[in-house]
Design an enzyme around this catalytic site. Structure first.
Site, PDB file in Angstrom:
ATOM      1  N   ASP A 133       4.534 -13.248  -4.407  1.00 18.34           N
ATOM      2  CA  ASP A 133       3.599 -12.577  -5.296  1.00 18.34           C
ATOM      3  C   ASP A 133       2.505 -11.965  -4.409  1.00 18.34           C
ATOM      4  O   ASP A 133       2.376 -12.328  -3.235  1.00 18.34           O
ATOM      5  CB  ASP A 133       3.042 -13.623  -6.269  1.00 18.34           C
ATOM      6  N   PHE A 134       1.719 -11.053  -4.935  1.00 19.26           N
ATOM      7  CA  PHE A 134       0.677 -10.430  -4.100  1.00 19.26           C
ATOM      8  C   PHE A 134      -0.703 -11.051  -4.340  1.00 19.26           C
ATOM      9  O   PHE A 134      -1.201 -11.798  -3.510  1.00 19.26           O
ATOM     10  CB  PHE A 134       0.647  -8.904  -4.318  1.00 19.26           C
ATOM     11  N   ASP A 135      -1.305 -10.794  -5.524  1.00 21.15           N
ATOM     12  CA  ASP A 135      -2.691 -11.229  -5.760  1.00 21.15           C
ATOM     13  C   ASP A 135      -2.785 -12.742  -5.893  1.00 21.15           C
ATOM     14  O   ASP A 135      -2.085 -13.343  -6.712  1.00 21.15           O
ATOM     15  CB  ASP A 135      -3.226 -10.570  -7.031  1.00 21.15           C
ATOM     16  N   ASP A 145       1.210 -17.743  -7.513  1.00 23.25           N
ATOM     17  CA  ASP A 145       0.021 -18.538  -7.877  1.00 23.25           C
ATOM     18  C   ASP A 145      -0.263 -18.577  -9.376  1.00 23.25           C
ATOM     19  O   ASP A 145      -1.240 -19.190  -9.790  1.00 23.25           O
ATOM     20  CB  ASP A 145      -1.222 -17.961  -7.182  1.00 23.25           C
TER      21      ASP A 145
HETATM   22 MG   LIG Z   1      -0.762 -13.725  -8.413  1.00 22.55          MG
END
Ligand SMILES: [Mg+2]
Length: 252
Positions: A26-28, A203
């Site tokens: 995932d990124f953020d 996350d």
């Molecule tokens: Mg995220």
């Protein structure tokens, strides 16, 4: 639940012996620390360096799966060989096609929400074309309460067509036709080599179905302890960077 960096011995043999590693990130909040506004988030330089090394390994394929639009996340990752997918894995070289009725409901829900929240300080909406988000980072508690109520109203009214996922100070509203990160991971794993080991790090609530899809591999949830389907934990994006560096040492 175990911290991945402290329980590395539990995964090292699987990483070394896997025919290939399908690495989903995932990124953020996972690769990039969360910021007050999404446009402020960026990939830390050491993480970009290790991704660059990993992307050159023939045994490793890397996907970044984000709720952002594809062009946005691709621009922020900018590592050759890393494939970035937008809209929870469903945007790859064009917006996913949606039924006319779904598009109409999406537009109606968006304008209904905008009307209900008009003037609530600290809340803002982000249009993603085939989805939208309501951000509330830094909002006053009263504005947060109004947002929560408005989102619940939306769920009741548009729940047949749209799903709502609550993340870290953000609600994501997307068509049920967009099947989320779990299905996206399953789809890509179907095309993977036999003996491939999936690794998924994320996350957020939107990552939970993907943890389930990759449960035969190595899964880690980033952030504070909470209920999760991931097998391991990492404390923050800088630990994600360290885990990627350790992984890089295991795959010649
Ligand atoms: Mg995220």
């Amino acid at each position: 639940m175990r911290y991945l960096l402290e329980a590395w011995n539990a995964v090292v043999e699987r990483l070394r012996s896997a025919k290939s590693i399908e690495l989903f990130l995932d990124f953020d909040g996972t690769l990039a620390p969360l910021r007050a506004r999404p446009e402020q988030a960026h990939l830390p330089a050491p993480t970009r360096r290790v991704l660059r090394r990993l992307a050159r390994r023939p045994r490793v394929r890397i996907w970044v799966i984000s709720g952002r639009r594809q062009a946005d996340v691709s621009g922020r990752v900018a590592v050759p060989g890393v494939l970035c997918l937008g809209l929870y894995g469903w945007e790859n070289g064009g917006l996913p096609s949606l039924h006319d009725e779904t598009l109409r409901m999406l537009a109606e829900a968006r304008s209904a929400l905008a009307k209900r929240l008009d003037g609530s300080a600290g809340l803002w909406m982000e249009d993603k074309g085939a989805a939208f988000a309501l951000h509330c980072r830094g909002a006053e508690p009263s504005a947060f309460g109004r947002a929560h109520a408005a989102i619940e109203g939306l769920r009741g009214e548009f729940g047949r067509w749209l799903s709502v996922t609550g993340g870290d100070c953000v609600w994501e509203v997307m068509p049920r036709e967009l099947r989320g990160k779990g299905d996206a991971v399953r789809l890509h794993l179907r095309h993977a080599r036999s003996g491939a080991l999936p690794v998924y790090i994320g996350d957020d609530a939107a990552d939970e179905p993907a943890f389930a899809a990759a449960s035969h591999g190595i899964t880690a949830r980033v952030g504070a302890a909470r209920q999760t389907r991931a097998a391991f934990r990492l404390r923050n994006p800088s630990e994600v960077g360290r885990a990627l560096e350790k992984l890089d040492l295991e795959v010649p």
